[in-house]
Scaffold this active site. Structure first.
Site, short mmCIF file in Angstrom:
data_model
loop_
_atom_site.label_atom_id
_atom_site.label_comp_id
_atom_site.label_asym_id
_atom_site.label_seq_id
_atom_site.Cartn_x
_atom_site.Cartn_y
_atom_site.Cartn_z
N ASN A 40 -45.38 17.05 -49.87
CA ASN A 40 -44.01 17.17 -50.23
C ASN A 40 -43.62 17.41 -51.56
O ASN A 40 -44.51 16.80 -52.34
CB ASN A 40 -42.96 16.54 -49.39
CG ASN A 40 -43.11 15.25 -49.57
OD1 ASN A 40 -42.94 14.75 -50.92
ND2 ASN A 40 -42.90 14.00 -48.86
N GLU A 48 -43.97 14.10 -53.45
CA GLU A 48 -45.29 13.71 -53.66
C GLU A 48 -45.82 14.44 -54.88
O GLU A 48 -46.60 13.75 -55.72
CB GLU A 48 -46.27 13.53 -52.18
CG GLU A 48 -45.47 12.66 -51.27
CD GLU A 48 -45.97 13.17 -49.93
OE1 GLU A 48 -45.97 12.21 -49.07
OE2 GLU A 48 -46.40 14.48 -49.73
N ASP A 92 -46.49 15.60 -40.23
CA ASP A 92 -47.41 15.88 -39.43
C ASP A 92 -47.63 17.08 -38.67
O ASP A 92 -48.70 17.68 -38.32
CB ASP A 92 -47.21 14.50 -38.12
CG ASP A 92 -47.40 13.10 -39.15
OD1 ASP A 92 -48.14 13.09 -40.01
OD2 ASP A 92 -46.87 12.30 -38.40
#
Length: 339
Positions: free
Chosen positions: A210, A213, A281
């Site tokens: 993301n 990060e 995920d």
């Protein structure tokens, strides 16, 4: 405007059942205690939750496996659990809902407990979360055993997902060895990364951090399209992936195809964000499965973006189905009906 042909989507749906995706990473057991709050505790200024329902589901890399199953893909699973009740529950869920026994490769450790995250929910709101875990890296001996097993199992896979939650299973040396083995077998490798390992994922198909990060890894804030594009190029110069994806919350996602030097900025499709748990995920799972089934990077990214928009409207680490994907693509005008 992004469009996917209905015939291509259905063709890909058919192929999903014919492939296997190997998931290697940190298995977590998610526990939910669900109830209501009617009073404050006399012992401390905290709500008293009257638990009315309990459930356990797969978290961490286990949620990636659940997402595979939900869209009709068979999985091969590598991970670590403890020799405890939580580990028994996690293994039972994997075997009963998702994975064939011969495709479940578990390291059962006597050194650590199974990672257990307990969420207490009241009136559709998370009151608190209780984590039980010990972060202990694999030993060299354990890595050797895992790599020997991986070398055999990867031959049966169409693609490999590294689901890294930085809980000790995906050590730096294991990451590099796994990617090397995948490249030797000409397998698609995708990574849901951790910042601490960010630049270890060399020569992969795609990485899907993301924007927080990616920004943390580069030491800068990423907000605008131009900042995201610059970050994609900078990261790609260091790890040489086929493509780079940065998910951006309410701004959707951005994808960079390195060899073509092209970008796609896909807006978010979430109508209401109820719970972002597991959205990453879902992105890595749907993208990997659809690319492994023959879709282009651009089309697979659109499907993964739509899938993430669906799951954030659900409670907990949720999944999507083929039907939900098709219906949402159609409702958003992304599905090109057959002429």
């Amino acid at each position: 405007m992004f469009k996917i042909k209905k015939s291509l989507l259905h063709q890909t749906f058919t192929k999903l059942s014919e492939i296997k995706v190997l998931v290697i990473g940190d298995l977590i057991l998610d526990e939910y205690l669900i109830g209501s709050v009617e009073r404050i505790s006399p012992e401390a200024p905290v709500p008293v939750v009257w638990v009315r329902n309990e459930k356990q589901t797969l978290g961490g890399s286990g949620n990636v496996v659940q997402n595979l199953t939900s869209i009709g893909v068979n999985g091969i699973v590598f991970g670590r659990i403890g020799q405890d009740k939580a580990g028994e529950s996690l293994e039972k869920i994997l075997l009963s809902n998702t994975v064939a026994k011969e495709d479940l490769v578990l390291l059962k450790s006597t050194k650590i407990p199974t990672i257990l995250k307990t969420r207490i929910i009241a009136s559709h709101q998370q009151v608190c979360r209780v984590d039980r875990e010990e972060i202990v890296p694999l030993t060299k001996e354990e890595e050797t055993v895992i790599l020997s097993q991986f070398k055999e199992k990867v031959k049966d896979a169409s693609a490999v997902i590294l689901s890294d939650y930085d809980k000790g299973y995906l050590t730096p040396s294991l990451i590099q060895s796994v990617i090397s083995l995948c490249n030797a077998e000409n397998k698609i490798v995708t990574v849901d990364p951790q910042v601490s390992h960010f630049f270890l994922y060399q020569n992969i198909h795609i990485m899907t951090p993301n924007h927080h990060e990616a920004g943390k890894a580069l030491g800068k804030k990423l907000t605008t399209d131009s900042e995201i594009e610059s970050a994609c190029r900078e990261i790609s110069d260091k790890i040489t992936p086929v493509a780079m994806m940065i998910t951006r919350g309410e701004k959707g996602m951005s994808i960079y195809e390195r060899n073509a030097n092209s970008f796609y900025h896909i807006p978010t499709v979430a109508k209401e964000v109820f719970d972002v748990t597991g959205a990453g995920d879902t992105v890595i799972t749907t993208y990997t499965a659809f690319v492994a089934s023959g879709m282009s990077i651009k089309d697979a990214a659109l499907v993964s973006n739509v899938s993430a928009g669906i799951v954030v409207g659900k409670l907990g680490a949720a999944t999507v189905t083929q039907k939900e994907i098709e219906e949402t693509l159609r409702s958003l005008g992304y599905l090109e009906e057959n002429v």
